[in-house]
Design a protein around this motif. Structure first.
Motif, mmCIF file in Angstrom:
data_model
loop_
_atom_site.group_PDB
_atom_site.id
_atom_site.type_symbol
_atom_site.label_atom_id
_atom_site.label_comp_id
_atom_site.label_asym_id
_atom_site.label_seq_id
_atom_site.Cartn_x
_atom_site.Cartn_y
_atom_site.Cartn_z
ATOM 1 N N THR A 153 11.047 3.559 17.308
ATOM 2 C CA THR A 153 11.412 4.866 17.625
ATOM 3 C C THR A 153 10.352 5.701 17.317
ATOM 4 O O THR A 153 9.850 6.854 17.870
ATOM 5 C CB THR A 153 12.791 5.411 17.270
ATOM 6 N N GLU A 154 9.958 5.752 15.930
ATOM 7 C CA GLU A 154 8.985 6.572 15.405
ATOM 8 C C GLU A 154 7.862 6.477 15.970
ATOM 9 O O GLU A 154 7.070 7.826 16.356
ATOM 10 C CB GLU A 154 8.944 6.288 13.981
ATOM 11 N N SER A 155 7.455 5.521 16.431
ATOM 12 C CA SER A 155 5.906 5.527 17.112
ATOM 13 C C SER A 155 6.057 5.923 18.618
ATOM 14 O O SER A 155 4.686 6.321 18.874
ATOM 15 C CB SER A 155 5.577 3.815 17.250
ATOM 16 N N TYR A 156 7.130 6.153 19.037
ATOM 17 C CA TYR A 156 7.092 6.701 20.611
ATOM 18 C C TYR A 156 6.472 8.271 20.257
ATOM 19 O O TYR A 156 5.499 8.845 21.041
ATOM 20 C CB TYR A 156 8.300 6.847 20.957
ATOM 21 N N GLY A 157 6.985 9.070 19.200
ATOM 22 C CA GLY A 157 6.349 10.424 19.073
ATOM 23 C C GLY A 157 5.065 10.239 18.628
ATOM 24 O O GLY A 157 4.099 10.915 19.333
ATOM 25 N N ASP A 208 11.765 -10.535 36.773
ATOM 26 C CA ASP A 208 12.889 -10.149 37.176
ATOM 27 C C ASP A 208 13.268 -8.679 37.466
ATOM 28 O O ASP A 208 13.085 -7.839 36.695
ATOM 29 C CB ASP A 208 14.393 -10.348 35.914
ATOM 30 N N GLY A 209 13.636 -8.527 38.838
ATOM 31 C CA GLY A 209 13.553 -7.178 39.314
ATOM 32 C C GLY A 209 15.074 -6.677 39.180
ATOM 33 O O GLY A 209 15.219 -5.539 39.737
ATOM 34 N N THR A 210 16.010 -7.093 38.634
ATOM 35 C CA THR A 210 17.426 -6.759 38.616
ATOM 36 C C THR A 210 17.466 -5.275 38.234
ATOM 37 O O THR A 210 18.368 -4.552 38.520
ATOM 38 C CB THR A 210 18.323 -7.874 37.925
ATOM 39 N N LYS A 211 16.882 -4.945 37.066
ATOM 40 C CA LYS A 211 17.020 -3.719 36.484
ATOM 41 C C LYS A 211 16.224 -2.407 37.027
ATOM 42 O O LYS A 211 16.298 -1.483 36.704
ATOM 43 C CB LYS A 211 16.390 -3.633 35.041
ATOM 44 N N LEU A 212 15.516 -2.753 38.269
ATOM 45 C CA LEU A 212 15.096 -1.606 39.012
ATOM 46 C C LEU A 212 15.975 -0.823 39.706
ATOM 47 O O LEU A 212 15.608 0.248 39.793
ATOM 48 C CB LEU A 212 14.299 -2.511 40.320
ATOM 49 N N ASN A 270 7.314 -5.858 31.343
ATOM 50 C CA ASN A 270 8.239 -7.132 31.662
ATOM 51 C C ASN A 270 9.579 -6.344 32.663
ATOM 52 O O ASN A 270 10.228 -5.307 31.716
ATOM 53 C CB ASN A 270 8.409 -8.123 30.615
ATOM 54 N N GLY A 271 10.138 -6.978 33.614
ATOM 55 C CA GLY A 271 11.187 -6.439 34.215
ATOM 56 C C GLY A 271 12.318 -6.457 33.139
ATOM 57 O O GLY A 271 13.089 -5.473 33.271
ATOM 58 N N LYS A 272 12.544 -7.338 32.049
ATOM 59 C CA LYS A 272 13.588 -7.233 31.109
ATOM 60 C C LYS A 272 13.469 -5.933 30.235
ATOM 61 O O LYS A 272 14.343 -5.615 29.550
ATOM 62 C CB LYS A 272 13.563 -8.371 30.209
ATOM 63 N N ASP A 273 11.969 -5.408 30.101
ATOM 64 C CA ASP A 273 12.077 -4.258 29.411
ATOM 65 C C ASP A 273 12.774 -2.815 29.984
ATOM 66 O O ASP A 273 12.873 -2.054 28.990
ATOM 67 C CB ASP A 273 10.437 -3.858 29.107
ATOM 68 N N LEU A 274 12.936 -3.017 31.121
ATOM 69 C CA LEU A 274 13.546 -1.914 31.761
ATOM 70 C C LEU A 274 15.074 -1.562 31.053
ATOM 71 O O LEU A 274 15.454 -0.514 31.565
ATOM 72 C CB LEU A 274 13.718 -2.094 33.336
ATOM 73 N N GLY A 275 15.387 -2.571 30.447
ATOM 74 C CA GLY A 275 16.725 -2.498 29.605
ATOM 75 C C GLY A 275 16.700 -1.623 28.506
ATOM 76 O O GLY A 275 17.594 -1.039 27.883
ATOM 77 N N ASN A 276 15.271 -1.316 27.993
ATOM 78 C CA ASN A 276 15.028 -0.537 26.872
ATOM 79 C C ASN A 276 15.149 0.813 26.998
ATOM 80 O O ASN A 276 14.449 1.434 27.854
ATOM 81 C CB ASN A 276 13.665 -0.892 26.375
ATOM 82 N N LYS A 277 16.489 1.734 26.829
ATOM 83 C CA LYS A 277 16.442 3.070 27.136
ATOM 84 C C LYS A 277 15.657 3.748 26.520
ATOM 85 O O LYS A 277 15.224 5.048 27.036
ATOM 86 C CB LYS A 277 18.111 3.290 26.736
ATOM 87 N N ARG A 278 14.951 3.703 25.465
ATOM 88 C CA ARG A 278 14.058 4.596 24.549
ATOM 89 C C ARG A 278 12.859 4.643 25.536
ATOM 90 O O ARG A 278 12.087 5.486 25.508
ATOM 91 C CB ARG A 278 14.011 4.058 23.351
ATOM 92 N N LEU A 279 12.486 3.312 26.057
ATOM 93 C CA LEU A 279 11.205 3.193 26.714
ATOM 94 C C LEU A 279 11.363 3.911 27.987
ATOM 95 O O LEU A 279 10.365 4.830 28.339
ATOM 96 C CB LEU A 279 10.912 1.672 27.176
ATOM 97 N N LEU A 280 12.394 3.975 28.681
ATOM 98 C CA LEU A 280 12.631 4.654 29.934
ATOM 99 C C LEU A 280 12.609 6.200 29.869
ATOM 100 O O LEU A 280 11.968 6.759 30.541
ATOM 101 C CB LEU A 280 13.883 4.248 30.594
ATOM 102 N N GLN A 281 13.211 6.641 28.536
ATOM 103 C CA GLN A 281 13.123 8.135 28.275
ATOM 104 C C GLN A 281 11.678 8.460 27.925
ATOM 105 O O GLN A 281 11.280 9.354 28.462
ATOM 106 C CB GLN A 281 14.115 8.430 27.000
#
Length: 561
Positions: free
Chosen positions: A52-56, A102-106, A73-84
Motif C-alpha cells: 500500500t505504501e508504494s502506491y503513494g 481470465d476475463g471473469t473479473k472484467l 493479469n486478469g486475476k489482478d483485477l481482484g486487487n481493490k487497491r490496484l483498481l482504486q
C-alpha cells in the motif's frame, strides 16, 4: 477493445504525450509488452506496487505523465487497491488497461470509461499483439465471445485500424523466413569477414509489417561491443531525404516556397552572387551547376581549432576539438555563395545543394532545421532517436563509431558526424549530420509508402510525395531530393530486382534506405564502413544491392507459391 467510444486507441498526437507503462514485474511473459511499446514512442516503465505504501510513491512519480498504459493479469483485477489506484490515475490522465488471461473479473469494471484491451491468453504473442494494438500496429477486430456483465456482453467490442508499423514474422506473408534470414546472413557475414564493415543492421518492411530485423557483428573490429538493432548510426547523406527534403516538401505544399523561384528571392546573401537566379528546382535536382565538393577542412589554419571550448571556440566538432565561433557563417557559407557556378541543366551531385536548401528552409520557417524536423515530423511520428547531435541525447556506447580521424579531428568519431563539412557547421547540415536507428528509418519509409499518412495523421498531401519521389529530370534518374532506380539496367541500381518505382538514398558511411511502392517494401541497411578508415569494399562487393535482391527473391518465391 472495450470502452473506446472516444477513439483514444490507437494513440495519436505522440508529440503531446508523456507516456508511462506500468506492469506487474512478476509476469515475465509481459516483458515483451513493454518492449513493443518502446518501438512506437518514448516510454518510461514502472512496476505495479507490491504494498500500500508504494502506491503513494508511484502516484508521485506519475504526476507529470498524461498517458498511462497498464498491463495486468486478469486475476489482478481482484486487487481493490490496484483498481482504486487505476481509477484515481484516470482523473485528468488518459488511461489504457491491457488485461491478459481470465476475463471473469472484467465485470467488476463496468463503471470505468477508459479503454480496456482484453486477451484471453497470457502469452508473449498476446502481449506483443496488445502492445501493437495500443499504437495501431495491429487492428482490433474481435468481439467478446461471452458475457462478463451487462456492459461487457457477448459481441461487445470496438474495431480499430492499423495505422503504424507491425512487428511480425515473414511467414505470415507466405515468405520463407528461414531462407530469407540465411540469405541475408551469408551476405552480411561476407562483408564482415572481408572487413567491408565491422557490423551492420538490416531491416525489411513489407506491407506495413516488419518482417526482418537483425544486427550483425560488432561496433569495431576489436569485437568488444556487439551491434544491436537499437544502435544509432551516422546516416550521412540520408540526411538529405530525411531532414532537408521533408522540410522543403512541407514548405512547398503550403506555398511558403516555390521550386521555380530563385536563391536570390529567398536569400539576401545570394543576390549579389552568381547564384542569384539559380532556381530551387535545379538545386534539388543537382542540376544548378554547383561544383561537387569543397574540402573546407583542408583550408583550416592553426588558430581555427582549439582542444578546449570557450566563447571564441564554441562549436564542437568532436571530442576535444572545437572550431572558431562563426566559422561556418564567415568562411564556409560565404565560400559556397562565391564558388564557381557552371551552366545549369547537367546533373552533378553536389553537397552544396543541401547546404543551400537548409538555409532556405531556416529563413522561411524561422526555426533551426534540427528543431523544425523534430517539431513537425520526428516527435509526432514517434521517431525516438532520429536527429542531429546524438551525444547530447544518448549514451556514447549506443552510438556506432565511424572513422578514427587521424588528420582533421585526431580522434575516434563516435556521435559526431563523419562528414567534415557538416562537422565544421556544428554537426548540423542539410546534407549530413543526422543519426538514427533502423526502426526510425522504417517509420519514415512507411510514411512515404503511405503517401504522406502515418499513425492516423497526414503529414503530406499524396501528390506532394508523388512529386518529390518520382523522376523529375530529363538529365538524370533523380527525383526532387530523392535518388531513384536507374533506368540504365546494366547498372543494377539500387539492385538488380528493384522495380522502376523505387526511390530512396545511400549514405557515405555505409547506409541506405530504398522504398518500393510497387512491392510496398522498405529496405534499410546501416553500417559503419568508414571504420577505422574509409573502405570501398562494401561498394565493390555490392553488399547493399545483393541483400536487397535477396529480399526480392524471397518475396517473388512467396508470390509463386
Amino acid at each position: 477493445m472495450l470502452n473506446n467510444q472516444s477513439r483514444i486507441v490507437p494513440l495519436r498526437a505522440l508529440q503531446d504525450r508523456r507516456i508511462a507503462h506500468i506492469a506487474n514485474i512478476d509476469e515475465q511473459t509481459l516483458s515483451l509488452f513493454g518492449e513493443l511499446l518502446d518501438r512506437y514512442a518514448p516510454i518510461d516503465h514502472f512496476a505495479i506496487p507490491t504494498n500500500t505504501e508504494s502506491y503513494g510513491k508511484l502516484d508521485e512519480r506519475l504526476k507529470f505523465y498524461n498517458t498511462l498504459i497498464l498491463a495486468v493479469n486478469g486475476k489482478d483485477l481482484g486487487n481493490k487497491r490496484l483498481l482504486q489506484f487505476i481509477n484515481t490515475q484516470a482523473i485528468g490522465k488518459q488511461v489504457i488497461l491491457a488485461v491478459f488471461g481470465d476475463g471473469t473479473k472484467l465485470g467488476g469494471l463496468d463503471f470505468v470509461r477508459f479503454p480496456i484491451l482484453w486477451n484471453p491468453e497470457l502469452t508473449e504473442e498476446a502481449a506483443s499483439h496488445a502492445a501493437m494494438s495500443v499504437f495501431g500496429g495491429i487492428a482490433c477486430t474481435a468481439r467478446l465471445p461471452q458475457s462478463f456483465s451487462t456492459k461487457y456482453a457477448a459481441g461487445a467490442g470496438f474495431t480499430t485500424e492499423q495505422t503504424r508499423l507491425a512487428y511480425t514474422d515473414a511467414a505470415l506473408l507466405g515468405i520463407d523466413a528461414q531462407h530469407l534470414g540465411a540469405s541475408i546472413d551469408t551476405i552480411v557475414e561476407e562483408a564482415i569477414r572481408e572487413r567491408a564493415t565491422p557490423g551492420a543492421v538490416v531491416m525489411v518492411v513489407k506491407n506495413g509489417k516488419v518482417i526482418f530485423e537483425k544486427a550483425y557483428g560488432y561496433h569495431t573490429y576489436d569485437r568488444l561491443t556487439p551491434t544491436e538493432v537499437s544502435n544509432i548510426f551516422d546516416l550521412a547523406s540520408l540526411t538529405k531525404i530525411m531532414a532537408t527534403t521533408p522540410s522543403v516538401m512541407r514548405l512547398t505544399e503550403r506555398g511558403v516556397i516555390h521550386l521555380d523561384s530563385t536563391m536570390g528571392y529567398y536569400l539576401l546573401q545570394a543576390r549579389n552572387t552568381n547564384k542569384n537566379k539559380t532556381k530551387l528546382r535545379d538545386v534539388m535536382l543537382h542540376e544548378a551547376g554547383f561544383i561537387p565538393y569543397i574540402p573546407f577542412y583542408r583550408e583550416l589554419k592553426s588558430d581555427d581549432l582549439s582542444p578546449d571550448s570557450s566563447a571564441a571556440y564554441s562549436v564542437k566538432v568532436a571530442d576535444g576539438c572545437y572550431i572558431r565561433t562563426g566559422y561556418y557563417e564567415e568562411v564556409m557559407w560565404s565560400t559556397m555563395l562565391q564558388s564557381k557556378l557552371n551552366a545549369s541543366g547537367s546533373y552533378v551531385y553536389s553537397d552544396i545543394s543541401m547546404y543551400v536548401m537548409k538555409e532556405v528552409t531556416e529563413h522561411q520557417t524561422g526555426f533551426p532545421i534540427q528543431d523544425y524536423i523534430q517539431q513537425e515530423f520526428y516527435r509526432p511520428l514517434g521517431m525516438k532517436t532520429a536527429g542531429y547531435g546524438p551525444r547530447e541525447r544518448f549514451g556514447r556506447n549506443r552510438i556506432v563509431p565511424t572513422e578514427n580521424d587521424k588528420g582533421f579531428r585526431k580522434t575516434l568519431l563516435q556521435g559526431y558526424v563523419h562528414d567534415q563539412g557538416a562537422a565544421m557547421a556544428g554537426g548540423i547540415a542539410g546534407h549530413a549530420g543526422l543519426f538514427a536507428t533502423a526502426n526510425d528509418l522504417a517509420i519514415y519509409g512507411q510514411l512515404l509508402l503511405n503517401r504522406g499518412a502515418y499513425g492516423g495523421d497526414r503529414y503530406f498531401r499524396a501528390e506532394t510525395v508523388d512529386l518529390f519521389t518520382s523522376r523529375q529530370s530529363a538529365n538524370s534518374r533523380r527525383g526532387l531530393g530523392f535518388d531513384r532506380w536507374d533506368p540504365d539496367t546494366s547498372k543494377h541500381y539500387p539492385s538488380k530486382l528493384a522495380s522502376d518505382a523505387t526511390f530512396g538514398h545511400t549514405g557515405y558511411t555505409g547506409t541506405c534506405i530504398w522504398i518500393d511502392p510497387k512491392e510496398q517494401l522498405v529496405y534499410i541497411f546501416l553500417s559503419n564502413r568508414v571504420h577505422p578508415e574509409v573502405s570501398t569494399k562494401l561498394i565493390s562487393l555490392n553488399i547493399r544491392g545483393r541483400i536487397q535482391d535477396a529480399v526480392y527473391e524471397a518475396i517473388q518465391a512467396a508470390q509463386k507459391n
